[in-house]
Design a protein around this motif. Sequence first.
Motif, PDB file in Angstrom:
ATOM      1  N   SER A   9       0.785  -1.080   0.193  1.00 33.32           N
ATOM      2  CA  SER A   9       0.177   0.024   0.130  1.00 33.32           C
ATOM      3  C   SER A   9       0.854   1.177   0.075  1.00 33.32           C
ATOM      4  O   SER A   9       2.109   1.149   0.102  1.00 33.32           O
ATOM      5  CB  SER A   9      -0.978   0.028   1.370  1.00 33.32           C
ATOM      6  N   GLU A  10       0.112   2.469  -0.220  1.00 40.05           N
ATOM      7  CA  GLU A  10       0.860   3.992  -0.127  1.00 40.05           C
ATOM      8  C   GLU A  10       1.699   3.977   1.509  1.00 40.05           C
ATOM      9  O   GLU A  10       2.592   4.386   1.407  1.00 40.05           O
ATOM     10  CB  GLU A  10      -0.108   4.724  -0.361  1.00 40.05           C
ATOM     11  N   SER A  11       0.816   3.500   2.225  1.00 38.77           N
ATOM     12  CA  SER A  11       1.408   3.580   3.511  1.00 38.77           C
ATOM     13  C   SER A  11       2.558   2.832   3.844  1.00 38.77           C
ATOM     14  O   SER A  11       3.529   3.160   4.587  1.00 38.77           O
ATOM     15  CB  SER A  11       0.077   3.042   4.595  1.00 38.77           C
ATOM     16  N   ALA A  12       2.466   1.562   3.500  1.00 39.06           N
ATOM     17  CA  ALA A  12       3.791   0.706   3.408  1.00 39.06           C
ATOM     18  C   ALA A  12       4.960   1.345   2.756  1.00 39.06           C
ATOM     19  O   ALA A  12       5.899   1.156   3.222  1.00 39.06           O
ATOM     20  CB  ALA A  12       3.252  -0.705   2.862  1.00 39.06           C
ATOM     21  N   PHE A  13       4.544   1.888   1.600  1.00 38.48           N
ATOM     22  CA  PHE A  13       5.847   2.502   0.865  1.00 38.48           C
ATOM     23  C   PHE A  13       6.394   3.714   1.621  1.00 38.48           C
ATOM     24  O   PHE A  13       7.574   3.827   1.855  1.00 38.48           O
ATOM     25  CB  PHE A  13       5.232   3.036  -0.572  1.00 38.48           C
ATOM     26  N   ARG A  14       5.450   4.474   2.318  1.00 30.86           N
ATOM     27  CA  ARG A  14       5.929   5.749   2.931  1.00 30.86           C
ATOM     28  C   ARG A  14       6.957   5.193   4.214  1.00 30.86           C
ATOM     29  O   ARG A  14       7.571   5.671   4.436  1.00 30.86           O
ATOM     30  CB  ARG A  14       4.692   6.537   3.501  1.00 30.86           C
ATOM     31  N   THR A  15       6.292   4.021   4.820  1.00 29.01           N
ATOM     32  CA  THR A  15       7.216   3.820   5.942  1.00 29.01           C
ATOM     33  C   THR A  15       8.360   3.048   5.577  1.00 29.01           C
ATOM     34  O   THR A  15       9.291   3.467   6.052  1.00 29.01           O
ATOM     35  CB  THR A  15       6.416   2.376   6.882  1.00 29.01           C
ATOM     36  N   LEU A  16       8.329   2.350   4.597  1.00 31.68           N
ATOM     37  CA  LEU A  16       9.549   1.856   3.803  1.00 31.68           C
ATOM     38  C   LEU A  16      10.797   3.083   3.510  1.00 31.68           C
ATOM     39  O   LEU A  16      11.931   3.003   3.918  1.00 31.68           O
ATOM     40  CB  LEU A  16       9.339   1.066   2.739  1.00 31.68           C
ATOM     41  N   ALA A  17      10.026   3.885   2.735  1.00 28.35           N
ATOM     42  CA  ALA A  17      10.864   5.059   2.570  1.00 28.35           C
ATOM     43  C   ALA A  17      11.441   5.754   3.627  1.00 28.35           C
ATOM     44  O   ALA A  17      12.665   6.387   3.717  1.00 28.35           O
ATOM     45  CB  ALA A  17      10.067   6.048   1.622  1.00 28.35           C
ATOM     46  N   ARG A  18      10.619   6.058   4.487  1.00 30.59           N
ATOM     47  CA  ARG A  18      11.061   6.609   5.696  1.00 30.59           C
ATOM     48  C   ARG A  18      12.188   5.854   6.686  1.00 30.59           C
ATOM     49  O   ARG A  18      13.442   6.551   7.076  1.00 30.59           O
ATOM     50  CB  ARG A  18       9.881   6.959   6.826  1.00 30.59           C
ATOM     51  N   ARG A  19      11.898   4.451   6.784  1.00 32.88           N
ATOM     52  CA  ARG A  19      12.970   3.804   7.559  1.00 32.88           C
ATOM     53  C   ARG A  19      14.481   3.854   6.427  1.00 32.88           C
ATOM     54  O   ARG A  19      15.432   3.852   7.112  1.00 32.88           O
ATOM     55  CB  ARG A  19      12.582   2.306   7.474  1.00 32.88           C
ATOM     56  N   LEU A  20      14.105   3.473   5.321  1.00 39.34           N
ATOM     57  CA  LEU A  20      15.681   3.674   4.414  1.00 39.34           C
ATOM     58  C   LEU A  20      16.187   4.922   4.463  1.00 39.34           C
ATOM     59  O   LEU A  20      17.572   5.078   4.731  1.00 39.34           O
ATOM     60  CB  LEU A  20      15.148   3.336   2.919  1.00 39.34           C
TER      61      LEU A  20
END
Length: 47
Positions: A9-20
């Motif tokens: 999802s978009e939420s999962a993408f945002r979380t991944l981007a933030r973590r990276l």
Amino acid sequence: NASPIVVASESAFRTLARRLFNTLTDRLGFAKSWIDQFLSPYLQKLS
């Protein structure tokens, strides 16, 4: 070589981007003040 990353999802993408981003910027301690000053407005949009 880059591998594709699939997220649910978009939420999962945002979380991944933030973590990276956090992982990479932790390695760049010398650049922290620059990152805080110039990228802070863009990072807030990811939240």
